[in-house]
Scaffold this motif. Sequence first.
Motif, PDB file in Angstrom:
ATOM      1  N   PHE A 273       0.581  -1.055  -0.056  1.00  0.00           N
ATOM      2  CA  PHE A 273      -0.173   0.142   0.092  1.00  0.00           C
ATOM      3  C   PHE A 273       1.042   1.108   0.004  1.00  0.00           C
ATOM      4  CE2 PHE A 273      -1.776   3.679   2.961  1.00  0.00           C
ATOM      5  CZ  PHE A 273      -2.745   3.540   2.109  1.00  0.00           C
ATOM      6  N   VAL A 274       1.946   1.282   0.845  1.00  0.00           N
ATOM      7  CA  VAL A 274       3.016   2.610   0.927  1.00  0.00           C
ATOM      8  C   VAL A 274       3.385   2.362  -0.272  1.00  0.00           C
ATOM      9  CG1 VAL A 274       4.830   3.367   2.222  1.00  0.00           C
ATOM     10  CG2 VAL A 274       3.084   1.714   3.168  1.00  0.00           C
ATOM     11  N   ILE A 275       4.141   1.753  -0.658  1.00  0.00           N
ATOM     12  CA  ILE A 275       4.864   2.304  -2.575  1.00  0.00           C
ATOM     13  C   ILE A 275       3.331   2.543  -3.293  1.00  0.00           C
ATOM     14  CG2 ILE A 275       4.778  -0.080  -3.227  1.00  0.00           C
ATOM     15  CD1 ILE A 275       8.112   0.756  -3.704  1.00  0.00           C
ATOM     16  N   HIS A 276       1.995   2.204  -3.502  1.00  0.00           N
ATOM     17  CA  HIS A 276       1.373   2.238  -4.591  1.00  0.00           C
ATOM     18  C   HIS A 276       0.961   3.951  -4.240  1.00  0.00           C
ATOM     19  CE1 HIS A 276       2.556  -1.277  -5.846  1.00  0.00           C
ATOM     20  NE2 HIS A 276       1.629  -2.254  -5.410  1.00  0.00           N
ATOM     21  N   LEU A 277       0.554   4.027  -3.075  1.00  0.00           N
ATOM     22  CA  LEU A 277       0.348   5.213  -2.604  1.00  0.00           C
ATOM     23  C   LEU A 277       0.964   6.586  -2.707  1.00  0.00           C
ATOM     24  CD1 LEU A 277      -3.210   6.083  -1.423  1.00  0.00           C
ATOM     25  CD2 LEU A 277      -1.717   6.941   1.042  1.00  0.00           C
ATOM     26  N   LEU A 278       1.671   6.382  -2.350  1.00  0.00           N
ATOM     27  CA  LEU A 278       2.944   7.095  -2.816  1.00  0.00           C
ATOM     28  C   LEU A 278       3.202   7.683  -4.095  1.00  0.00           C
ATOM     29  CD1 LEU A 278       5.775   6.314   0.226  1.00  0.00           C
ATOM     30  CD2 LEU A 278       4.373   8.533  -0.013  1.00  0.00           C
ATOM     31  N   ALA A 279       2.946   6.882  -4.894  1.00  0.00           N
ATOM     32  CA  ALA A 279       3.178   6.857  -6.007  1.00  0.00           C
ATOM     33  C   ALA A 279       2.205   7.322  -7.207  1.00  0.00           C
ATOM     34  CB  ALA A 279       3.599   5.088  -7.089  1.00  0.00           C
ATOM     35  N   ILE A 280       0.929   7.205  -6.557  1.00  0.00           N
ATOM     36  CA  ILE A 280      -0.687   7.724  -7.002  1.00  0.00           C
ATOM     37  C   ILE A 280      -0.037   9.292  -6.572  1.00  0.00           C
ATOM     38  CG2 ILE A 280      -2.948   7.598  -6.646  1.00  0.00           C
ATOM     39  CD1 ILE A 280      -2.461   4.826  -5.879  1.00  0.00           C
ATOM     40  N   ALA A 281       0.356   9.452  -5.691  1.00  0.00           N
ATOM     41  CA  ALA A 281       0.222  11.028  -4.939  1.00  0.00           C
ATOM     42  C   ALA A 281       1.077  11.805  -6.001  1.00  0.00           C
ATOM     43  CB  ALA A 281       0.446  11.229  -3.742  1.00  0.00           C
ATOM     44  N   ARG A 283       1.016  11.175  -8.630  1.00  0.00           N
ATOM     45  CA  ARG A 283       1.247  11.857 -10.375  1.00  0.00           C
ATOM     46  C   ARG A 283       0.385  12.386  -9.704  1.00  0.00           C
ATOM     47  NH1 ARG A 283       1.559   7.823 -14.223  1.00  0.00           N
ATOM     48  NH2 ARG A 283       3.607   6.853 -14.175  1.00  0.00           N
ATOM     49  N   ILE A 284      -0.791  12.758  -9.174  1.00  0.00           N
ATOM     50  CA  ILE A 284      -1.980  13.853  -9.099  1.00  0.00           C
ATOM     51  C   ILE A 284      -1.147  15.049  -8.713  1.00  0.00           C
ATOM     52  CG2 ILE A 284      -2.760  12.883  -6.964  1.00  0.00           C
ATOM     53  CD1 ILE A 284      -4.748  13.518  -9.874  1.00  0.00           C
ATOM     54  N   GLY A 285       0.154  15.031  -7.611  1.00  0.00           N
ATOM     55  CA  GLY A 285       0.343  16.309  -7.293  1.00  0.00           C
ATOM     56  C   GLY A 285       0.173  16.657  -5.734  1.00  0.00           C
ATOM     57  N   VAL A 286      -0.638  15.445  -4.791  1.00  0.00           N
ATOM     58  CA  VAL A 286      -0.198  15.504  -3.571  1.00  0.00           C
ATOM     59  C   VAL A 286       1.008  15.328  -3.058  1.00  0.00           C
ATOM     60  CG1 VAL A 286      -1.352  14.619  -1.217  1.00  0.00           C
ATOM     61  CG2 VAL A 286      -3.313  14.789  -3.492  1.00  0.00           C
ATOM     62  N   GLU A 287       1.350  16.165  -1.872  1.00  0.00           N
ATOM     63  CA  GLU A 287       2.680  16.141  -1.716  1.00  0.00           C
ATOM     64  C   GLU A 287       2.277  15.040  -0.284  1.00  0.00           C
ATOM     65  OE1 GLU A 287       5.649  16.758  -1.693  1.00  0.00           O
ATOM     66  OE2 GLU A 287       5.357  18.459  -3.282  1.00  0.00           O
ATOM     67  N   LEU A 288       3.435  13.994  -0.064  1.00  0.00           N
ATOM     68  CA  LEU A 288       2.329  12.805   0.683  1.00  0.00           C
ATOM     69  C   LEU A 288       4.250  12.290   1.110  1.00  0.00           C
ATOM     70  CD1 LEU A 288       0.046  11.603   1.635  1.00  0.00           C
ATOM     71  CD2 LEU A 288       0.169   9.395   0.498  1.00  0.00           C
ATOM     72  N   THR A 289       4.649  11.961   1.615  1.00  0.00           N
ATOM     73  CA  THR A 289       5.425  11.340   2.487  1.00  0.00           C
ATOM     74  C   THR A 289       5.397  10.107   3.204  1.00  0.00           C
ATOM     75  OG1 THR A 289       6.051  12.511   4.361  1.00  0.00           O
ATOM     76  CG2 THR A 289       6.620  13.476   2.585  1.00  0.00           C
ATOM     77  N   LEU A 290       6.803   9.259   3.469  1.00  0.00           N
ATOM     78  CA  LEU A 290       6.613   8.032   3.988  1.00  0.00           C
ATOM     79  C   LEU A 290       6.413   8.688   5.684  1.00  0.00           C
ATOM     80  CD1 LEU A 290       9.886   5.331   3.324  1.00  0.00           C
ATOM     81  CD2 LEU A 290       7.213   5.117   3.480  1.00  0.00           C
ATOM     82  N   ASP A 291       6.817   9.862   6.049  1.00  0.00           N
ATOM     83  CA  ASP A 291       6.502  10.022   7.759  1.00  0.00           C
ATOM     84  C   ASP A 291       5.108  10.217   7.444  1.00  0.00           C
ATOM     85  OD1 ASP A 291       8.782   9.862   8.080  1.00  0.00           O
ATOM     86  OD2 ASP A 291       9.223  12.434   8.086  1.00  0.00           O
TER      87      ASP A 291
END
Length: 571
Positions: A273-281, A283-291
């Motif tokens: 989930f982590v690696i896919h959600l980060l990739a989707i974010a 693409r859509i231009g939402v700032e999202l990090t592991l933290d």
Amino acid sequence: MEQKKLRSTEWFGRSGKDGFIYRAWMKKQGIADHEFDGRPIIGICNTWSELTPCNSHFRELAEHVKRGVYEAGGFPVEFPVLSLGETLMKPTAMLFRNLASMDVEEAIRANPIDGVVLLCGCDKTTPSLVMGACSVDLPTIVVSGGPMLTGRHKGRSISTSDIWRFSEANRTGEMDDMEMSLAEAGMCRSDGHCAVMGTASTMACMVEALGISLPGSAAIPAPDAARKIMAQRSGYQIVQMVKENRKLSDILTREAFENSIMVNAAIGGSTNFVIHLLAIAGRIGVELTLDDMDKLSANIPLLVNLQPSGQYFMEDLYYAGGLPAVMKELLPRLHIGCLTANGKTIAENYDKVVCYDTNIVSPLNAPFNPLSGVVVLKGNLCANGAVIKPSAASANLLQHTGKAMVFEDIDDYKQRIDDPELEVDEHSILVLKNVGPKGYPGMPEVGNMGLPAKLLAKGVTDMIRISDGRMSGTGFGTVVLHVSPEAADGGVFSVVEDGDMIVLDVPGRSLRLEVSDEVISQRILNKRIELPKADRGYVQLYQQHVQGAHLGADLDFLRGSSGSKVTRDSH
């Protein structure tokens, strides 16, 4: 949402030679003239393939989507894209996730499509389709294929998580090849993806929590008639989304991503989930990090009692009320005003939901397990982060110091893991290098390494395992994954040696190599990194441009959106 001119009129609304060509060649399929009267053209992006068994029922499912599109006054057009069969593709389906996303992006942009239905189920098909669609940003809805029925073997329920147990039992002689064959025959009883909360089910829950599929869609078993009805309803809904110009960017806000992270914690979702959600974010231009993953899931307990973190199966979750039952419990924590595909908010969709079995979905004030979510570890061994799923780990190993037993790559591991002379005991920490995005390449699901045969014979069932790779969402154990920088990038992880002391402190969010900075620096200076070089094609492109796991392992030139506009005509 304002009504706007349909994108498809740039093709079918033209007069003269261009309009003639666009319409005439479509009419050769038996399409009547009135189909081009200005109604929305809905693309059905289908990942059906006989090489993707999880999606084997998608041709039929697409027909039900078409019913809904016609019912709402739209015109459906089905098209294929690269399909990623998790169980069959070598070296790993993850290598081709970004390629499939490129296929989706360009297929949507290049064609006369006003809105898109994404048909996806098997692990990588969901994130790849969503990633590609995000880069175009048209009205889009996801129809997941649903989990298969729960398997049966010798009178008990089984599914994909049991593969790991059967494998270890077979290696120790407790389960012979004949019984393995019988279990194999009873495992996959119907259409659909894995029947546990593996990556495919996690992805179905992810898109529902994000708001880009209809409420209740995630857990419906693939063979259930309700799955076909949901497909038809989704076909109807996408036409409404086009009419209201409700695009992915209107739904996939920062708050929607935060909701999805909290829901993933509550369901015990896959580390993938982590690696896919980060990739989707990205693409859509939402700032999202592991933290963000760590912070947002830290106070969300595990509510869902499903394998691999619990006892039951996706079919049971459906009967208990599905993901809506989980969302209802989480409403006090969620951003309830987030817009969803049906035009309603999270609160409107889930406020009146009922849970039918609290053994499957526990209440927020009496959770199945206080441990949940994905914990992000930091330290000198993983400066950019690593992840672990505490609910699938052994509690006694969440704080542990042990000597490293190092395997330089997957071939080294396979050659030596069953060596009776292997210098390892149950307190050791298994380290597998060079299975990250660049180092493999492709980042395979090998992180939950099978234990050494000599320890299995002693009855050891879990050890700490650390790698820069991934593990199947159906897997379990005390497994640290996605170490970044990966070994192939030449960081600290690349220079771990046999006998080095490693300290894992999950409550403290720490993973450290107990070696002096001076020694580490000298080792790095002396280290020679030799990547398995690809000399042509997509794999070469991937290896040159893939980003680290902490960024979602997307290709650097694919981040962001390029929109739906086609700048040049072909005629």
